[in-house]
Design a protein around this motif. Structure first.
Motif, PDB file in Angstrom:
ATOM      1  N   LEU A   1     -37.249  11.113 -10.192  1.00  0.00           N
ATOM      2  CA  LEU A   1     -35.839  10.770 -10.110  1.00  0.00           C
ATOM      3  C   LEU A   1     -35.195  10.809 -11.495  1.00  0.00           C
ATOM      4  O   LEU A   1     -34.116  11.388 -11.673  1.00  0.00           O
ATOM      5  N   LEU A   2     -35.848  10.216 -12.475  1.00  0.00           N
ATOM      6  CA  LEU A   2     -35.337  10.261 -13.850  1.00  0.00           C
ATOM      7  C   LEU A   2     -35.291  11.694 -14.375  1.00  0.00           C
ATOM      8  O   LEU A   2     -34.344  12.094 -15.060  1.00  0.00           O
ATOM      9  N   PHE A   3     -36.307  12.461 -14.046  1.00  0.00           N
ATOM     10  CA  PHE A   3     -36.391  13.861 -14.456  1.00  0.00           C
ATOM     11  C   PHE A   3     -35.216  14.649 -13.875  1.00  0.00           C
ATOM     12  O   PHE A   3     -34.553  15.426 -14.574  1.00  0.00           O
ATOM     13  N   PHE A   4     -34.924  14.416 -12.591  1.00  0.00           N
ATOM     14  CA  PHE A   4     -33.822  15.132 -11.954  1.00  0.00           C
ATOM     15  C   PHE A   4     -32.481  14.719 -12.556  1.00  0.00           C
ATOM     16  O   PHE A   4     -31.606  15.560 -12.772  1.00  0.00           O
ATOM     17  N   ILE A   5     -32.311  13.430 -12.826  1.00  0.00           N
ATOM     18  CA  ILE A   5     -31.069  12.966 -13.468  1.00  0.00           C
ATOM     19  C   ILE A   5     -30.912  13.630 -14.831  1.00  0.00           C
ATOM     20  O   ILE A   5     -29.814  14.049 -15.202  1.00  0.00           O
ATOM     21  N   GLY A   6     -32.017  13.754 -15.565  1.00  0.00           N
ATOM     22  CA  GLY A   6     -31.978  14.441 -16.858  1.00  0.00           C
ATOM     23  C   GLY A   6     -31.599  15.903 -16.719  1.00  0.00           C
ATOM     24  O   GLY A   6     -30.847  16.447 -17.531  1.00  0.00           O
ATOM     25  N   VAL A   7     -32.107  16.549 -15.691  1.00  0.00           N
ATOM     26  CA  VAL A   7     -31.786  17.969 -15.461  1.00  0.00           C
ATOM     27  C   VAL A   7     -30.300  18.126 -15.140  1.00  0.00           C
ATOM     28  O   VAL A   7     -29.618  19.005 -15.685  1.00  0.00           O
ATOM     29  N   VAL A   8     -29.792  17.279 -14.257  1.00  0.00           N
ATOM     30  CA  VAL A   8     -28.388  17.373 -13.848  1.00  0.00           C
ATOM     31  C   VAL A   8     -27.454  17.116 -15.029  1.00  0.00           C
ATOM     32  O   VAL A   8     -26.447  17.790 -15.196  1.00  0.00           O
ATOM     33  N   SER A   9     -27.803  16.148 -15.855  1.00  0.00           N
ATOM     34  CA  SER A   9     -26.915  15.796 -16.965  1.00  0.00           C
ATOM     35  C   SER A   9     -27.144  16.652 -18.215  1.00  0.00           C
ATOM     36  O   SER A   9     -26.443  16.485 -19.199  1.00  0.00           O
ATOM     37  N   SER A  10     -28.103  17.564 -18.172  1.00  0.00           N
ATOM     38  CA  SER A  10     -28.368  18.404 -19.342  1.00  0.00           C
ATOM     39  C   SER A  10     -27.303  19.481 -19.494  1.00  0.00           C
ATOM     40  O   SER A  10     -26.473  19.690 -18.611  1.00  0.00           O
ATOM     41  N   LYS A  11     -27.356  20.195 -20.583  1.00  0.00           N
ATOM     42  CA  LYS A  11     -26.347  21.205 -20.931  1.00  0.00           C
ATOM     43  C   LYS A  11     -26.202  22.279 -19.848  1.00  0.00           C
ATOM     44  O   LYS A  11     -25.105  22.628 -19.450  1.00  0.00           O
ATOM     45  N   GLY A  12     -27.293  22.814 -19.364  1.00  0.00           N
ATOM     46  CA  GLY A  12     -27.232  23.900 -18.381  1.00  0.00           C
ATOM     47  C   GLY A  12     -27.095  23.429 -16.953  1.00  0.00           C
ATOM     48  O   GLY A  12     -26.831  24.224 -16.050  1.00  0.00           O
ATOM     49  N   GLY A  13     -27.314  22.155 -16.696  1.00  0.00           N
ATOM     50  CA  GLY A  13     -27.268  21.634 -15.330  1.00  0.00           C
ATOM     51  C   GLY A  13     -28.409  22.191 -14.497  1.00  0.00           C
ATOM     52  O   GLY A  13     -29.415  22.684 -15.018  1.00  0.00           O
ATOM     53  N   ILE A  14     -28.242  22.141 -13.195  1.00  0.00           N
ATOM     54  CA  ILE A  14     -29.294  22.613 -12.293  1.00  0.00           C
ATOM     55  C   ILE A  14     -29.475  24.121 -12.411  1.00  0.00           C
ATOM     56  O   ILE A  14     -30.594  24.618 -12.447  1.00  0.00           O
ATOM     57  N   SER A  15     -28.363  24.863 -12.493  1.00  0.00           N
ATOM     58  CA  SER A  15     -28.491  26.323 -12.543  1.00  0.00           C
ATOM     59  C   SER A  15     -29.146  26.804 -13.832  1.00  0.00           C
ATOM     60  O   SER A  15     -29.824  27.818 -13.838  1.00  0.00           O
TER      61      SER A  15
END
Length: 154
Positions: free
Chosen positions: A61-75
């Motif tokens: 869950l934390l990993f996914f939140i980090g991915v979503v809020s990162s520069k590139g997002g999910i894509s």
């Protein structure tokens, strides 16, 4: 009613007997500590499996939140998003399979974990941390399957 061996003298005795007819050893009292120790080891093992999968799910869950809020997002971070979703879905299915004692869920939780593992293998060249994550996913899946087998779920 079954015949068991007396722990003291080795003679056959009914499992319903209070004591051995040959030596007088108390049969009923001798069986109870072994049964309670066996139950305790099963519950300790199940608790460890639950904690491992719950921790892995929280990490995902934390990993996914980090991915979503990162520069590139999910894509921009598709590998990481797939790994996070695979671990999260696998841990949720795993925890439900333990709680509900469901044979179907026990087999199904392996699929998202396997997807996450395959995606981790492809991402190792991006980051060595995926190797550690891959090991933890594998250990969680194997421990869960071994626990399911011990409690005769599979």
């Amino acid at each position: 009613m079954a015949l068991i061996q007396c722990p003291e003298c080795g003679k056959e005795v009914s499992d319903q007997s209070e004591k051995c007819l040959n030596c007088g050893f108390p049969i009923k009292k001798a069986e109870k500590p072994a049964e309670s120790a066996n139950r305790k080891s099963k519950t300790d093992r199940s608790k460890a499996v639950i904690l491992l999968n719950a921790g892995l799910g929280f990490f995902a869950l934390l990993f996914f939140i980090g991915v979503v809020s990162s520069k590139g997002g999910i894509s921009g971070n598709q590998n990481a998003a797939i790994v996070a979703w695979g671990i999260l879905a696998g841990s949720i299915l795993c925890l439900f399979s333990i709680k509900l004692r469901s044979k179907v869920l026990t087999y199904l939780f392996v699929i998202p974990y396997a997807v996450a593992l395959v995606e981790c293998m492809g991402s190792i060249k991006i980051s060595a941390a995926y190797l550690i994550l891959e090991a933890v996913i594998g250990v969680a899946a194997l421990m869960t399957l071994m626990d399911a087998r011990k409690v005769k779920l599979i």
